[in-house]
Write a protein that holds these residues in place. Sequence first.
Motif, PDB file in Angstrom:
ATOM      1  N   PHE A  18       0.754  -1.100  -0.235  1.00 43.79           N
ATOM      2  CA  PHE A  18      -0.029  -0.075  -0.009  1.00 43.79           C
ATOM      3  C   PHE A  18       0.946   1.369   0.028  1.00 43.79           C
ATOM      4  CE2 PHE A  18      -2.337   3.453   1.768  1.00 43.79           C
ATOM      5  CZ  PHE A  18      -3.573   3.457   1.224  1.00 43.79           C
ATOM      6  N   TYR A  19       1.976   1.145   0.943  1.00 43.80           N
ATOM      7  CA  TYR A  19       2.742   2.436   0.912  1.00 43.80           C
ATOM      8  C   TYR A  19       3.415   2.701  -0.513  1.00 43.80           C
ATOM      9  CZ  TYR A  19       6.589   5.569   2.346  1.00 43.80           C
ATOM     10  OH  TYR A  19       7.387   6.682   2.469  1.00 43.80           O
ATOM     11  N   LYS A  20       3.752   1.669  -1.293  1.00 41.52           N
ATOM     12  CA  LYS A  20       4.501   2.140  -2.383  1.00 41.52           C
ATOM     13  C   LYS A  20       3.228   2.751  -3.609  1.00 41.52           C
ATOM     14  CE  LYS A  20       7.148  -0.288  -6.126  1.00 41.52           C
ATOM     15  NZ  LYS A  20       8.454  -0.067  -5.883  1.00 41.52           N
ATOM     16  N   VAL A  21       2.181   2.250  -3.400  1.00 38.81           N
ATOM     17  CA  VAL A  21       1.134   2.733  -4.398  1.00 38.81           C
ATOM     18  C   VAL A  21       0.830   4.112  -3.899  1.00 38.81           C
ATOM     19  CG1 VAL A  21      -1.283   2.249  -5.141  1.00 38.81           C
ATOM     20  CG2 VAL A  21       0.337   0.381  -5.091  1.00 38.81           C
ATOM     21  N   TYR A  22       0.701   3.959  -2.736  1.00 41.38           N
ATOM     22  CA  TYR A  22       0.380   5.597  -2.021  1.00 41.38           C
ATOM     23  C   TYR A  22       1.346   6.610  -2.521  1.00 41.38           C
ATOM     24  CZ  TYR A  22      -1.611   9.330   0.717  1.00 41.38           C
ATOM     25  OH  TYR A  22      -1.941  10.350   1.352  1.00 41.38           O
ATOM     26  N   ARG A  23       2.515   6.147  -2.403  1.00 47.63           N
ATOM     27  CA  ARG A  23       3.741   7.462  -2.890  1.00 47.63           C
ATOM     28  C   ARG A  23       3.789   7.519  -4.212  1.00 47.63           C
ATOM     29  NH1 ARG A  23       4.112   8.873   1.954  1.00 47.63           N
ATOM     30  NH2 ARG A  23       3.580  10.674   0.743  1.00 47.63           N
ATOM     31  N   ILE A  24       3.433   6.546  -4.873  1.00 51.58           N
ATOM     32  CA  ILE A  24       3.348   7.027  -6.529  1.00 51.58           C
ATOM     33  C   ILE A  24       2.320   8.042  -6.821  1.00 51.58           C
ATOM     34  CG2 ILE A  24       2.958   5.844  -8.749  1.00 51.58           C
ATOM     35  CD1 ILE A  24       4.680   3.435  -7.682  1.00 51.58           C
ATOM     36  N   ALA A  25       0.964   7.516  -6.214  1.00 42.94           N
ATOM     37  CA  ALA A  25      -0.090   8.309  -6.352  1.00 42.94           C
ATOM     38  C   ALA A  25       0.132   9.678  -5.685  1.00 42.94           C
ATOM     39  CB  ALA A  25      -1.166   7.600  -5.661  1.00 42.94           C
ATOM     40  N   GLU A  26       0.570   9.886  -4.627  1.00 42.62           N
ATOM     41  CA  GLU A  26       0.769  10.988  -3.894  1.00 42.62           C
ATOM     42  C   GLU A  26       1.930  11.975  -4.871  1.00 42.62           C
ATOM     43  OE1 GLU A  26       3.079  13.562  -0.775  1.00 42.62           O
ATOM     44  OE2 GLU A  26       3.718  12.334  -2.106  1.00 42.62           O
ATOM     45  N   ARG A  27       2.935  11.493  -5.339  1.00 41.47           N
ATOM     46  CA  ARG A  27       3.754  12.155  -6.177  1.00 41.47           C
ATOM     47  C   ARG A  27       2.935  12.816  -7.297  1.00 41.47           C
ATOM     48  NH1 ARG A  27       9.061   9.201  -8.902  1.00 41.47           N
ATOM     49  NH2 ARG A  27       9.294  10.523 -10.658  1.00 41.47           N
ATOM     50  N   MET A  28       2.158  11.897  -8.157  1.00 40.08           N
ATOM     51  CA  MET A  28       1.396  12.415  -9.157  1.00 40.08           C
ATOM     52  C   MET A  28       0.368  13.544  -8.896  1.00 40.08           C
ATOM     53  SD  MET A  28       0.976   8.718 -11.325  1.00 40.08           S
ATOM     54  CE  MET A  28       0.198   9.551 -12.625  1.00 40.08           C
ATOM     55  N   ILE A  29      -0.339  13.413  -7.954  1.00 42.49           N
ATOM     56  CA  ILE A  29      -1.226  14.134  -7.265  1.00 42.49           C
ATOM     57  C   ILE A  29      -0.632  15.682  -7.083  1.00 42.49           C
ATOM     58  CG2 ILE A  29      -2.782  14.970  -5.202  1.00 42.49           C
ATOM     59  CD1 ILE A  29      -3.250  11.955  -4.867  1.00 42.49           C
ATOM     60  N   ARG A  30       0.476  15.659  -6.618  1.00 41.42           N
ATOM     61  CA  ARG A  30       1.323  16.777  -6.308  1.00 41.42           C
ATOM     62  C   ARG A  30       1.715  17.384  -7.442  1.00 41.42           C
ATOM     63  NH1 ARG A  30       5.370  15.487  -1.368  1.00 41.42           N
ATOM     64  NH2 ARG A  30       5.787  17.771  -1.574  1.00 41.42           N
ATOM     65  N   ALA A  31       2.413  16.601  -8.267  1.00 39.65           N
ATOM     66  CA  ALA A  31       3.112  17.220  -9.448  1.00 39.65           C
ATOM     67  C   ALA A  31       1.981  17.880 -10.457  1.00 39.65           C
ATOM     68  CB  ALA A  31       3.583  16.083 -10.400  1.00 39.65           C
ATOM     69  N   ASN A  32       0.542  17.322 -10.373  1.00 37.81           N
ATOM     70  CA  ASN A  32      -0.349  17.773 -11.274  1.00 37.81           C
ATOM     71  C   ASN A  32      -1.349  18.947 -10.671  1.00 37.81           C
ATOM     72  OD1 ASN A  32      -0.094  16.361 -13.915  1.00 37.81           O
ATOM     73  ND2 ASN A  32       0.402  14.906 -12.369  1.00 37.81           N
ATOM     74  N   ASN A  33      -1.127  19.101  -9.299  1.00 42.11           N
ATOM     75  CA  ASN A  33      -1.869  20.109  -8.504  1.00 42.11           C
ATOM     76  C   ASN A  33      -3.273  19.580  -8.533  1.00 42.11           C
ATOM     77  OD1 ASN A  33      -0.368  22.145  -7.922  1.00 42.11           O
ATOM     78  ND2 ASN A  33      -0.454  23.048  -9.924  1.00 42.11           N
ATOM     79  N   LEU A  34      -3.486  18.153  -8.115  1.00 43.48           N
ATOM     80  CA  LEU A  34      -4.730  17.630  -8.002  1.00 43.48           C
ATOM     81  C   LEU A  34      -5.244  17.635  -6.598  1.00 43.48           C
ATOM     82  CD1 LEU A  34      -4.221  14.599 -10.438  1.00 43.48           C
ATOM     83  CD2 LEU A  34      -5.584  16.941 -10.885  1.00 43.48           C
ATOM     84  N   GLN A  35      -4.571  18.251  -5.385  1.00 47.39           N
ATOM     85  CA  GLN A  35      -4.844  18.074  -4.056  1.00 47.39           C
ATOM     86  C   GLN A  35      -6.208  18.531  -3.576  1.00 47.39           C
ATOM     87  OE1 GLN A  35      -2.171  19.583  -5.701  1.00 47.39           O
ATOM     88  NE2 GLN A  35      -0.573  19.666  -4.330  1.00 47.39           N
ATOM     89  N   TYR A  36      -7.080  19.189  -4.886  1.00 49.91           N
ATOM     90  CA  TYR A  36      -8.442  19.706  -4.374  1.00 49.91           C
ATOM     91  C   TYR A  36      -9.067  18.365  -3.929  1.00 49.91           C
ATOM     92  CZ  TYR A  36      -9.243  18.605  -9.303  1.00 49.91           C
ATOM     93  OH  TYR A  36      -9.290  18.210 -10.558  1.00 49.91           O
ATOM     94  N   LEU A  37      -8.843  17.318  -4.602  1.00 45.05           N
ATOM     95  CA  LEU A  37      -9.694  16.171  -4.110  1.00 45.05           C
ATOM     96  C   LEU A  37      -8.875  15.305  -3.139  1.00 45.05           C
ATOM     97  CD1 LEU A  37     -10.781  14.732  -7.697  1.00 45.05           C
ATOM     98  CD2 LEU A  37     -12.437  15.632  -5.829  1.00 45.05           C
ATOM     99  N   ASN A  38      -9.580  14.746  -2.241  1.00 46.54           N
ATOM    100  CA  ASN A  38      -9.118  13.876  -1.486  1.00 46.54           C
ATOM    101  C   ASN A  38      -9.439  12.358  -2.002  1.00 46.54           C
ATOM    102  OD1 ASN A  38      -8.431  14.978   1.015  1.00 46.54           O
ATOM    103  ND2 ASN A  38     -10.589  15.292   1.811  1.00 46.54           N
ATOM    104  N   TRP A  39      -8.269  11.918  -2.790  1.00 44.64           N
ATOM    105  CA  TRP A  39      -8.041  10.772  -3.717  1.00 44.64           C
ATOM    106  C   TRP A  39      -8.272   9.448  -2.605  1.00 44.64           C
ATOM    107  CZ3 TRP A  39      -8.524  10.515  -8.869  1.00 44.64           C
ATOM    108  CH2 TRP A  39      -8.451  11.940  -9.407  1.00 44.64           C
ATOM    109  N   ARG A  40      -8.998   8.567  -3.155  1.00 40.25           N
ATOM    110  CA  ARG A  40      -9.069   7.403  -2.129  1.00 40.25           C
ATOM    111  C   ARG A  40      -8.533   6.276  -2.997  1.00 40.25           C
ATOM    112  NH1 ARG A  40     -14.024   6.596   0.836  1.00 40.25           N
ATOM    113  NH2 ARG A  40     -14.355   4.873  -0.391  1.00 40.25           N
ATOM    114  N   ILE A  41      -7.485   5.679  -2.234  1.00 37.21           N
ATOM    115  CA  ILE A  41      -6.957   4.410  -2.715  1.00 37.21           C
ATOM    116  C   ILE A  41      -7.228   3.023  -2.101  1.00 37.21           C
ATOM    117  CG2 ILE A  41      -4.625   3.681  -3.302  1.00 37.21           C
ATOM    118  CD1 ILE A  41      -3.781   6.654  -3.389  1.00 37.21           C
TER     119      ILE A  41
END
Length: 201
Positions: free
Chosen positions: A1-24
């Motif tokens: 889970f940590y690995k998937v979360y870290r990849i998703a977190e990097r993509m969210i921040r890189a693309n300014n998608l923090q306005y959503l609480n992404w659920r994984i």
Amino acid sequence: FYKVYRIAERMIRANNLQYLNWRIVINRSTDVNAYSHDMNCIEINTGLYDTFLDNDDALAMVIGHEMAHALLGHAQRKKAISDRIYNTTNPDYPLLMLSDSILERKLLIESKNMEYAADTEGAILAAKAGYDLDKCADVISFLYTLPQTRDFQSTHPNAKRRLANINDNRKYFIEDEWRDFGRANIYNSDVLNVRVSSDRK
């Protein structure tokens, strides 16, 4: 889970998608697949994760693809068409059977077009997060070495066309600039901490 979360977190921040609480969500399933639904929920099966355990770029492509489905509103579009097709409460339903078959064909065509769009937008999200698009494409090639269900084949284009679609669109990508843009976004944003969702999943 940590690995998937870290990849998703990097993509969210890189693309300014923090306005959503992404659920994984990680599903214990040998089915090599991933899904997106409810606008901001991405589900990844352990079968897919285990296959690409050592290929962060491929996992980024999967996550980006599912994020793109959500951002482009594909679930809502599919539901709108399905509701029109399968509205059996309509008293004129038997008279609508002919138009329903046309709508069903439209839904299948739309589904394939949505896959093309999600591949392209997912690749853009991954590129901005600094992932290698050559390795990202590995996941599409691999998925089509697996036995395909009839439903999957009817709603997804074949691998050759999907790869051609990404390569055709990639001619217009500005990957170096996007990588710099994404890096700046990451440096200028805070780390997103993992939280358990309200449904405890």
